[in-house]
Design a protein around this motif. Structure first.
Motif, PDB file in Angstrom:
ATOM      1  N   ALA A  93       0.860  -1.183   0.000  1.00 54.07           N
ATOM      2  CA  ALA A  93       0.000   0.000   0.000  1.00 54.07           C
ATOM      3  C   ALA A  93       0.898   1.236   0.000  1.00 54.07           C
ATOM      4  O   ALA A  93       1.745   1.380   0.888  1.00 54.07           O
ATOM      5  N   LYS A  96      -1.044   4.159   4.104  1.00 52.46           N
ATOM      6  CA  LYS A  96      -1.771   3.254   4.996  1.00 52.46           C
ATOM      7  C   LYS A  96      -3.278   3.373   4.869  1.00 52.46           C
ATOM      8  O   LYS A  96      -4.008   2.454   5.235  1.00 52.46           O
ATOM      9  N   ALA A  97      -3.753   4.505   4.345  1.00 49.38           N
ATOM     10  CA  ALA A  97      -5.195   4.693   4.184  1.00 49.38           C
ATOM     11  C   ALA A  97      -5.617   4.566   2.729  1.00 49.38           C
ATOM     12  O   ALA A  97      -6.779   4.782   2.405  1.00 49.38           O
ATOM     13  N   GLY A  99      -6.412   2.820  -0.959  1.00 46.57           N
ATOM     14  CA  GLY A  99      -6.890   1.562  -1.518  1.00 46.57           C
ATOM     15  C   GLY A  99      -6.060   1.099  -2.695  1.00 46.57           C
ATOM     16  O   GLY A  99      -6.271   0.005  -3.219  1.00 46.57           O
ATOM     17  N   ARG A 126       0.998  -5.424   2.962  1.00 44.11           N
ATOM     18  CA  ARG A 126      -0.401  -5.762   3.199  1.00 44.11           C
ATOM     19  C   ARG A 126      -0.510  -7.231   3.610  1.00 44.11           C
ATOM     20  O   ARG A 126       0.196  -8.101   3.095  1.00 44.11           O
ATOM     21  N   SER A 143      -9.561  -6.775   0.960  1.00 46.58           N
ATOM     22  CA  SER A 143      -9.719  -6.994   2.405  1.00 46.58           C
ATOM     23  C   SER A 143      -8.384  -6.972   3.144  1.00 46.58           C
ATOM     24  O   SER A 143      -8.361  -6.957   4.377  1.00 46.58           O
ATOM     25  N   SER A 144      -7.283  -6.981   2.399  1.00 47.51           N
ATOM     26  CA  SER A 144      -5.971  -6.919   3.044  1.00 47.51           C
ATOM     27  C   SER A 144      -5.728  -5.508   3.576  1.00 47.51           C
ATOM     28  O   SER A 144      -6.312  -4.535   3.100  1.00 47.51           O
ATOM     29  N   LYS A 145      -4.853  -5.411   4.543  1.00 46.79           N
ATOM     30  CA  LYS A 145      -4.574  -4.118   5.166  1.00 46.79           C
ATOM     31  C   LYS A 145      -3.111  -4.065   5.599  1.00 46.79           C
ATOM     32  O   LYS A 145      -2.467  -5.102   5.784  1.00 46.79           O
TER      33      LYS A 145
END
Length: 418
Positions: A93, A96-97, A99, A126, A143-145
């Motif tokens: 990513a 961090k915020a 998409g 991620r 759905s990963s973060k």
């Protein structure tokens, strides 16, 4: 026209030199994938032209194809250095915020000031979310973060179950009277175990054994409160253990209740603390008094002591109290056509129409490779091969330059005709 034909050759040789120079410049770049210049010939033929007598118009750069062969693994002492052995990319990513997702084979990661796992470019690794039992709850890229280390200490847990199995000596002298912890002559043997309250404070539970008859023993349980003080508080009532001499001294009668609740704690922890003690492993034989087994399910407050990353991509935090916490599973991605990915610099790529839609998955499953912690994938460039190719490209450039020089001489001869 021959000038233009030779000029296309010069341009092609120059492009080949540029591609090879770029490869050589990144020979030490972690996760770098080399490229190859591909050319096609040029023909200008009308609909009614004769292909048997057509002369080509030179060459053109048709594609710079990326080569995604495996690079060698170089092992390091950093557990956050990750390498993929086989197919797949790390999902990153850029923020961090965000998409947006970038893909890379470079796994040189570290921890930033906010506890996120990121690389030197500030891109975040991620991971797929996991359940409390460590299983993955979703393997979709959206759905990963970004992976973040826990900011808090390991949560303590109060001891609720104590498994205590000892051997009491069958030849011990029979004693009478009540057990008095302050009088060693009032009991036959004793042992102790550490237990923890709801705040993670340690307390000492002492167990006293008194032989009251052949194959019969009384047991009293006390807790030191506060821990380390001389004062002791009895927990529950006296229990009786009986043994069967015909089976080698195994326990035949288990106390009707193994509950020893702790009613008060000066530490301020939650009370009453339900404490169950299981004596099932206790025996009586000719051996000396000794502890056969001792386990309890409580633990103190822990501090983060390290990260474990498995070859399947599971990330687990370990704490000083011996506990572990699953943080996520590293997201893996692949594409139907890797050569269609768009290079964005920093050894990262983006999905394009040519690459096809991303296919997410878990390391070590299907065609996805495994993850090696404490290693980095080096560039897949063969330096010797590139240097030889560089010489070849230089010769091609010189040959096309010679063609232009020859064409120039012919033109000059024609101009000088009188």
């Amino acid at each position: 026209m021959s000038f233009n034909t030779a000029l296309t050759g010069l341009n092609a040789a120059q492009a080949d030199l540029n591609v090879k120079s770029h490869n050589i410049a990144n020979v030490n770049t972690t996760g770098f994938k080399g490229s190859r210049a591909e050319f096609a010939d040029v023909y200008s033929i009308s609909a009614f032209g004769s292909s048997n007598t057509a002369i080509g118009s030179g060459t053109v750069l048709s594609n710079v194809a990326q080569q995604f062969s495996q690079g060698n693994l170089e092992f390091t002492d950093n557990s956050l250095d990750l390498a993929i052995q086989g197919q797949g990319f790390f999902a990153l990513a850029p923020d961090k915020a965000s998409g947006e997702v970038l893909y890379s084979r470079a796994g040189a990661f570290g921890v930033n000031s906010e506890g996120f796992i990121s690389n030197s470019a500030g891109q975040f690794l991620r991971t797929f979310p996991v359940n409390t039992d460590g299983t993955v709850s979703s393997t979709a890229i959206p759905s990963s973060k970004p992976l973040q280390l826990p900011a808090t200490s390991g949560t303590p847990a109060a001891t609720s179950n104590l498994m205590l199995g000892v051997n009491v000596p069958s030849k011990a002298e029979i004693l009478t009277g009540a057990i008095d912890p302050t009088d060693s002559t009032s009991y036959t043997n004793s042992t102790s175990a550490a237990v923890f309250d709801s705040l993670g404070n340690e307390h000492v539970v002492s167990v006293y054994y008194q032989k009251t008859a052949a194959n019969t023993w009384d047991v009293d349980v006390y807790v030191d409160e506060p821990s380390g003080s001389a004062a002791q508080t009895q927990l529950g009532a006296t229990k009786t253990l009986t043994f069967d001499p015909g089976t080698g001294g195994s326990l035949t009668t288990v106390p009707s209740s193994d509950s020893y609740p702790i009613q008060t704690l000066v530490s301020g922890a939650a009370t009453p603390q339900a404490l169950s003690i299981n004596f099932a492993g206790t025996t009586q034989n000719s051996g000396a008094f000794n502890v056969n087994s001792l386990t309890q399910d409580g633990y103190e407050t822990g501090q983060l002591s390290g990260l474990d990353i498995s070859d399947k991509g599971f990330v687990r935090a370990s704490y000083t109290n011996g506990q572990f916490q699953s943080l996520g599973k590293i997201a893996m991605a692949r594409f139907p056509n890797e050569q269609g990915l768009k290079q964005v610099g920093g050894t990262a790529w983006q999905e394009t129409i040519d690459s096809g839609s991303v296919l997410a998955g878990e390391a070590g499953t299907g065609v996805f490779g495994t993850i090696q912690s404490g290693a980095l994938e080096s560039s897949n460039i063969d330096l010797t091969k590139e240097l030889v190719g560089l010489i070849t490209s230089q010769r091609n450039f010189q040959a096309n330059s010679k063609a232009i020089e020859t064409n120039n001489a012919i033109t000059q001869t024609i101009i000088n005709l009188r």
